[in-house]
Design a protein around this motif. Structure first.
Motif, PDB file in Angstrom:
ATOM      1  N   UNK A 172      67.897  24.145 -33.035  1.00  0.00           N
ATOM      2  CA  UNK A 172      69.288  24.426 -32.706  1.00  0.00           C
ATOM      3  C   UNK A 172      69.847  25.593 -33.533  1.00  0.00           C
ATOM      4  N   UNK A 173      68.963  26.261 -34.276  1.00  0.00           N
ATOM      5  CA  UNK A 173      69.376  27.430 -35.048  1.00  0.00           C
ATOM      6  C   UNK A 173      68.669  28.670 -34.516  1.00  0.00           C
ATOM      7  N   UNK A 174      67.352  28.745 -34.748  1.00  0.00           N
ATOM      8  CA  UNK A 174      66.603  29.924 -34.300  1.00  0.00           C
ATOM      9  C   UNK A 174      65.591  29.639 -33.222  1.00  0.00           C
ATOM     10  N   UNK A 175      65.413  28.362 -32.854  1.00  0.00           N
ATOM     11  CA  UNK A 175      64.493  28.026 -31.787  1.00  0.00           C
ATOM     12  C   UNK A 175      63.085  27.698 -32.263  1.00  0.00           C
ATOM     13  N   UNK A 176      62.183  27.530 -31.306  1.00  0.00           N
ATOM     14  CA  UNK A 176      60.832  27.045 -31.602  1.00  0.00           C
ATOM     15  C   UNK A 176      60.067  27.992 -32.517  1.00  0.00           C
ATOM     16  N   UNK A 201      60.454  12.179 -23.953  1.00  0.00           N
ATOM     17  CA  UNK A 201      59.465  12.860 -23.115  1.00  0.00           C
ATOM     18  C   UNK A 201      59.849  14.301 -22.771  1.00  0.00           C
ATOM     19  N   UNK A 202      61.142  14.561 -22.523  1.00  0.00           N
ATOM     20  CA  UNK A 202      61.549  15.926 -22.182  1.00  0.00           C
ATOM     21  C   UNK A 202      61.356  16.867 -23.372  1.00  0.00           C
ATOM     22  N   UNK A 203      61.836  16.450 -24.523  1.00  0.00           N
ATOM     23  CA  UNK A 203      61.712  17.277 -25.729  1.00  0.00           C
ATOM     24  C   UNK A 203      60.249  17.514 -26.055  1.00  0.00           C
ATOM     25  N   UNK A 204      59.451  16.489 -25.955  1.00  0.00           N
ATOM     26  CA  UNK A 204      58.028  16.592 -26.253  1.00  0.00           C
ATOM     27  C   UNK A 204      57.357  17.590 -25.318  1.00  0.00           C
ATOM     28  N   UNK A 205      57.626  17.482 -24.033  1.00  0.00           N
ATOM     29  CA  UNK A 205      56.997  18.383 -23.064  1.00  0.00           C
ATOM     30  C   UNK A 205      57.383  19.836 -23.327  1.00  0.00           C
ATOM     31  N   UNK A 242      61.741  31.643 -25.878  1.00  0.00           N
ATOM     32  CA  UNK A 242      63.083  31.713 -26.479  1.00  0.00           C
ATOM     33  C   UNK A 242      64.229  31.678 -25.479  1.00  0.00           C
ATOM     34  N   UNK A 243      63.998  32.223 -24.291  1.00  0.00           N
ATOM     35  CA  UNK A 243      65.094  32.301 -23.325  1.00  0.00           C
ATOM     36  C   UNK A 243      65.065  31.171 -22.294  1.00  0.00           C
ATOM     37  N   UNK A 244      63.892  30.585 -22.106  1.00  0.00           N
ATOM     38  CA  UNK A 244      63.777  29.526 -21.097  1.00  0.00           C
ATOM     39  C   UNK A 244      63.617  28.156 -21.759  1.00  0.00           C
ATOM     40  N   UNK A 245      62.526  27.996 -22.534  1.00  0.00           N
ATOM     41  CA  UNK A 245      62.204  26.667 -23.064  1.00  0.00           C
ATOM     42  C   UNK A 245      63.153  26.242 -24.181  1.00  0.00           C
ATOM     43  N   UNK A 246      63.569  27.163 -25.047  1.00  0.00           N
ATOM     44  CA  UNK A 246      64.550  26.794 -26.079  1.00  0.00           C
ATOM     45  C   UNK A 246      65.835  26.268 -25.437  1.00  0.00           C
ATOM     46  N   UNK A 247      66.287  26.940 -24.399  1.00  0.00           N
ATOM     47  CA  UNK A 247      67.516  26.526 -23.716  1.00  0.00           C
ATOM     48  C   UNK A 247      67.339  25.152 -23.079  1.00  0.00           C
ATOM     49  N   UNK A 248      66.154  24.917 -22.514  1.00  0.00           N
ATOM     50  CA  UNK A 248      65.884  23.598 -21.939  1.00  0.00           C
ATOM     51  C   UNK A 248      65.926  22.519 -23.013  1.00  0.00           C
ATOM     52  N   UNK A 249      65.430  22.830 -24.204  1.00  0.00           N
ATOM     53  CA  UNK A 249      65.455  21.849 -25.296  1.00  0.00           C
ATOM     54  C   UNK A 249      66.901  21.510 -25.655  1.00  0.00           C
ATOM     55  N   UNK A 250      67.747  22.533 -25.715  1.00  0.00           N
ATOM     56  CA  UNK A 250      69.141  22.296 -26.094  1.00  0.00           C
ATOM     57  C   UNK A 250      69.855  21.418 -25.065  1.00  0.00           C
ATOM     58  N   UNK A 251      69.405  21.498 -23.820  1.00  0.00           N
ATOM     59  CA  UNK A 251      70.090  20.780 -22.739  1.00  0.00           C
ATOM     60  C   UNK A 251      69.462  19.430 -22.393  1.00  0.00           C
ATOM     61  N   UNK A 252      68.368  19.056 -23.092  1.00  0.00           N
ATOM     62  CA  UNK A 252      67.665  17.829 -22.679  1.00  0.00           C
ATOM     63  C   UNK A 252      68.482  16.577 -22.991  1.00  0.00           C
ATOM     64  N   UNK A 253      68.165  15.496 -22.340  1.00  0.00           N
ATOM     65  CA  UNK A 253      68.943  14.251 -22.439  1.00  0.00           C
ATOM     66  C   UNK A 253      68.124  13.121 -23.082  1.00  0.00           C
ATOM     67  N   UNK A 254      67.324  13.455 -24.057  1.00  0.00           N
ATOM     68  CA  UNK A 254      66.419  12.448 -24.629  1.00  0.00           C
ATOM     69  C   UNK A 254      67.093  11.490 -25.604  1.00  0.00           C
ATOM     70  N   UNK A 255      68.311  11.784 -26.029  1.00  0.00           N
ATOM     71  CA  UNK A 255      69.042  10.901 -26.953  1.00  0.00           C
ATOM     72  C   UNK A 255      68.219  10.605 -28.216  1.00  0.00           C
TER      73      UNK A 255
END
Length: 428
Positions: A172-176, A201-205, A242-255
């Motif tokens: 949530x700072x500089x990404x993967x 599972x979403x974050x892991x993938x 950085x532009x696709x997968x990092x954004x997906x991580x920020x938006x995931x719903x894994x709680x």
């Protein structure tokens, strides 16, 4: 580079003539401002508390400074005293990982400041939950740091929680790429195991896809350090990470936060209530010098004024706080000496340096680690004033080089010959 100029700048730095450094360097043509001179200029702006200007200068050398522990420390310093603790933390983490022991203290203080920030009355249940998660997981990061980043010093669950904290903070700072290049394969593996245990599972993938993109560089012999990896990625690979997968991580719903408390409930129960207040010695600023003090009241005034100069008030300085509950302590510090007689009566060299005088000295003398023992005046314990004054006087007759700024002591001492021993960490 003009060695005489460097020597003069260092002399001004030692005498706290920071504005003279700035005036001199800013008169030079831009083409003559080398990486080293920009570092010194950034340091000078830090020392007059113009952290925005310091960052402008230092960050202009972000490529050259990426693997420089001192550059990372100075950037972190500017963010830290600019109260941007989230931004400061990764730079202190990087500096510490590159071997700067002082940065470890600032890393801990950043974590504490972020905790304190979270301790403000929450506006909703989510904020309260975030604070609780941060407090819980960060203690295992502290444990890892206190064991010199040896993952084997942590249990399996502790490894997972420390790695999870690092993953969340960096993602949530500089990404993967920041996460992986800061902490490497071992931390990534522990983080994967944590996400698997949480069934996130979403974050892991997402992070597994990111790792797959860089995995082909594993056998590239031109890569000497992890932070070389971004330089060998294609534009498409950089974009995907950085532009696709990092954004997906920020938006995931894994709680992840909620699941952490459920899955690691037993470990959490065993560790609740373990946080302690930071002592005066780890809140203040001070600069060691060649002036020895015999008057405690005068020293107290000097320290108080220094806090006002640095922080705007002296509220951090509590001279009467009992900070060390021991009748005698030892300090260990680094210095340059010219001959054995430079050691005071209560000092000795660490065992690794005992034969150092058999060799040739450098221009500055012999660089050594010194252990000094002193006793409490009341025979029972040390106040902040007594300890700092004695630590200061112990070093007053030594050359400390560029590292003269006191950066606190460890919360728990190391036992050496049955005496609690504290390493005096100094920054530049």
């Amino acid at each position: 580079m003009d060695d005489k100029l460097i020597e003069q700048l260092n002399l001004w730095h030692e005498k706290s003539k920071h504005r003279q450094i700035i005036e001199t360097l800013e008169q030079l043509p831009a083409s003559e401002l080398t990486y080293t001179l920009k570092n010194m200029l950034g340091r000078a702006y830090n020392n007059i508390s113009d952290y925005g200007k310091a960052l402008d200068i230092l960050l202009s050398e972000s490529t050259a400074g990426a693997e420089d522990p001192l550059w990372n420390f100075r950037v972190g310093y500017a963010y830290y005293y600019g109260k941007e603790y989230e931004k400061a933390l990764p730079y202190f983490q990087k500096s510490a990982a590159l071997g700067d022991s002082t940065a470890k203290n600032f890393e801990e203080w950043c974590v504490q400041e972020l905790k304190n920030k979270m301790e403000q009355p929450p506006t909703n249940d989510g904020a309260d939950l975030d604070k609780k998660w941060f407090d819980f997981t960060s203690q295992f990061v502290d444990k890892l740091s206190n064991n010199e980043n040896d993952w084997n010093a942590l249990s399996e669950h502790e490894q997972e929680l420390a790695a999870l904290w690092k993953l969340e903070m960096d993602m949530y700072n500089g990404g993967f790429l920041q996460f992986f290049c800061n902490w490497g394969t071992a931390c990534y593996g522990h983080a994967v195991r944590a996400l698997m245990r949480l069934k996130a599972t979403e974050s892991l993938a997402i992070i597994q896809k990111q790792y797959e993109i860089i995995e082909h560089l594993e056998d590239n012999k031109e890569i000497e350090k992890l932070w070389d990896i971004p330089n060998y990625l294609t534009d498409a690979e950089q974009h995907e990470i950085s532009e696709v997968l990092d954004v997906q991580y920020w938006d995931n719903k894994d709680q992840i936060i909620e699941k952490t408390f459920t899955v690691y409930a037993d470990l959490m129960d065993n560790n609740e209530g373990n946080t302690e207040r930071k002592s005066t010695l780890n809140q203040i600023a001070w600069s060691f010098s060649s002036e020895a003090y015999t008057d405690a009241a005068l020293f107290d005034e000097e320290v108080m004024q220094y806090q006002k100069d640095i922080f705007g008030s002296a509220e951090r300085w509590n001279p009467n706080e009992i900070v060390l509950d021991a009748s005698a302590v030892q300090i260990q510090y680094e210095a340059w000496i010219m001959k054995p007689s430079d050691l005071l009566e209560n000092e000795r060299l660490i065992s690794e340096d005992e034969d150092i005088f058999d060799g040739e000295a450098d221009d500055e003398g012999y660089q050594v680690e010194i252990v000094a023992q002193f006793k409490a005046d009341n025979g029972e314990n040390f106040s902040a004033l007594e300890f700092l004054m004695k630590a200061h006087n112990q070093q007053a007759n030594k050359e400390l080089g560029d590292h003269v700024f006191f950066e606190g002591i460890a919360e728990e001492p190391t036992e050496v010959d049955g005496v609690p021993t504290y390493y005096i960490a100094c920054g530049s």
